[in-house]
Design an enzyme around this catalytic site. Sequence first.
Site, PDB file in Angstrom:
ATOM      1  N   GLU A 291      -6.763  -1.451  -0.170  1.00 39.98           N
ATOM      2  CA  GLU A 291      -5.505  -1.773   0.420  1.00 39.98           C
ATOM      3  C   GLU A 291      -4.918  -0.782   1.446  1.00 39.98           C
ATOM      4  OE1 GLU A 291      -0.932  -3.186  -0.815  1.00 39.98           O
ATOM      5  OE2 GLU A 291      -2.235  -2.112  -2.081  1.00 39.98           O
ATOM      6  N   LYS A 353      -1.198 -10.953   2.957  1.00 37.49           N
ATOM      7  CA  LYS A 353      -0.900 -11.101   1.924  1.00 37.49           C
ATOM      8  C   LYS A 353       0.381 -12.406   1.719  1.00 37.49           C
ATOM      9  CE  LYS A 353       1.027  -8.188  -2.162  1.00 37.49           C
ATOM     10  NZ  LYS A 353       1.328  -6.819  -2.365  1.00 37.49           N
ATOM     11  N   CYS A 406      -3.284  -6.515  -3.580  1.00 39.56           N
ATOM     12  CA  CYS A 406      -2.560  -5.750  -4.804  1.00 39.56           C
ATOM     13  C   CYS A 406      -2.176  -6.705  -5.986  1.00 39.56           C
ATOM     14  CB  CYS A 406      -1.247  -4.910  -3.825  1.00 39.56           C
ATOM     15  SG  CYS A 406      -0.617  -3.919  -5.119  1.00 39.56           S
TER      16      CYS A 406
END
Length: 532
Positions: A291, A353, A406
């Site tokens: 990430e 995301k 994440c």
Amino acid sequence: MRGITQFSGWIILLSGWRRALMAFLAGALATLALPPYDFFAVCLIAFPVLVWLIDGAVDTANGGFMRRVLPSAVVGWWFGFGYFLAGLWWIGAALLVDAQNFAWALPLAVVGLPAFLALFYALAVLIARCLWSDGLGRIFALAFGFGVAEWLRSFVLTGFPWNAIGYAAMPTPMLMQSDGVVGLFAMNALAVLVFAMPGLLADRRHRRAGLVLALVLVAAHVGFGFYRLHDAPTVAEESTGVRLRIVQPSIAQDMKWDDGARRAIFDKLIALTGTSPAPGQSKPAVIVWPETAIPYILTRTPEALVRIGEALSDGQVLLAGAVREEEGVPSPLYYNSIYAISDRGEIIGAADKEHLVPFGEYLPLEKWLRALGLQEVVEMPGGFSAAMSRHSLKVNDHLAFLPLICYEAIFPAGLGYSGPRATAILNVTNDAWYGDTPGPYQHFRQAQLRAVEQGLPLIRAANNGLSAVVDPYGRITDGLALDAVGIIDASLPSPIDPFWGKPPGSVETWTVLMVLLAISCGYAVLSRRRFD
């Protein structure tokens, strides 16, 4: 059994601060069942203690409904506060990365968040108390209450289902297979049902029935896992033939956005990417960086794309976490993204995301909180923007990934996506925020269970660990330890069809919860008739 009877009686008679302290300690004890400890037997102590505390939490005054159930809800809150405080204290480490700006918020993160999450366990016990009866019925009521509370915790205020109780019952791949049948929310309820059964050891009339039921459930859980893995292909047999490389650079969090360190970070990633494979192994077709690994905004730094293209061999594709910038009014928008970059240094795909971290990546009630001088932890002007929807990240005609960035991997529901069917889950993360604490281990376990539910292998690239390749049965085929620097060269395991042909969802969850509710209600009615 006399000793257990005496002990349960002592617990039931506790009152005031002693009862609150015992509930807090029982909740804290239960966290030893979570990674990295995985000592699930402690739950067979913690939950019976909770049952006995609820038995004793009775208001003797002739008050109304709330007067009768409120003492039990308070017990549930103290149990939850102990559980979440002992299980999530490490979140405070993220605020110490930039202590000058965020150390003031430590009490809110370390104490305030557990205090809020404990409200869900207070609700669990409140629901259970409304259905409470003597004997076995109250165990079913407690399981139903926790099942509902953990389901609510997954989406209320954007959700935070971290360390759901069900994970305590699934520490190994053999014990993870039930999750692929009923799903995490049902597993939460069934885990509490089993964990609380020893509370009947002090009940001579219901002891045998309860323990037999618990043994049947445990035998089914273990037996199904053994059968499932015994029938599964070996790691060597399940390979798709696609070779991949995971890069784990272990960049210290306080260096990641340091302008003076950007070049060194990028050089390290490029060097690990270009490492020669072991003798006899072919070059990987896909390389994965964690990430926000790329320390540049690529649309502003074309020379970084050139270097990536030069580092990749013919046919290789890099999947790299990065900050993506997009034109916006009145200012640019920023996304926490995964880029797909070809061997010519061209961006051929991107996934943003969808589920952002409140206060970490964006500021809820932004207008008012910014006026008070508050900001998100991530150093990004205005914070990150969320993707409108999730789509698979296509690498070629035969390979696509379900991108989970994440903590998106902690959510068992809402993982639908558009685009080509995914061959694997791609989870990129940066747990360097939390140092050497239980946090990265807990995060990895939750991602591991998503593979079992989805029937997809998991490719996990974490900045400082835990990076791993996990097959769709939850078995780790290769990995790197926390804070290790290195690469994983491995074959991509083949996906499998989920148990029901699709991941478990609402049908499985509510079937289990409704059965528990029906049994709880049945016992409650019989109990009240007996005393009328």
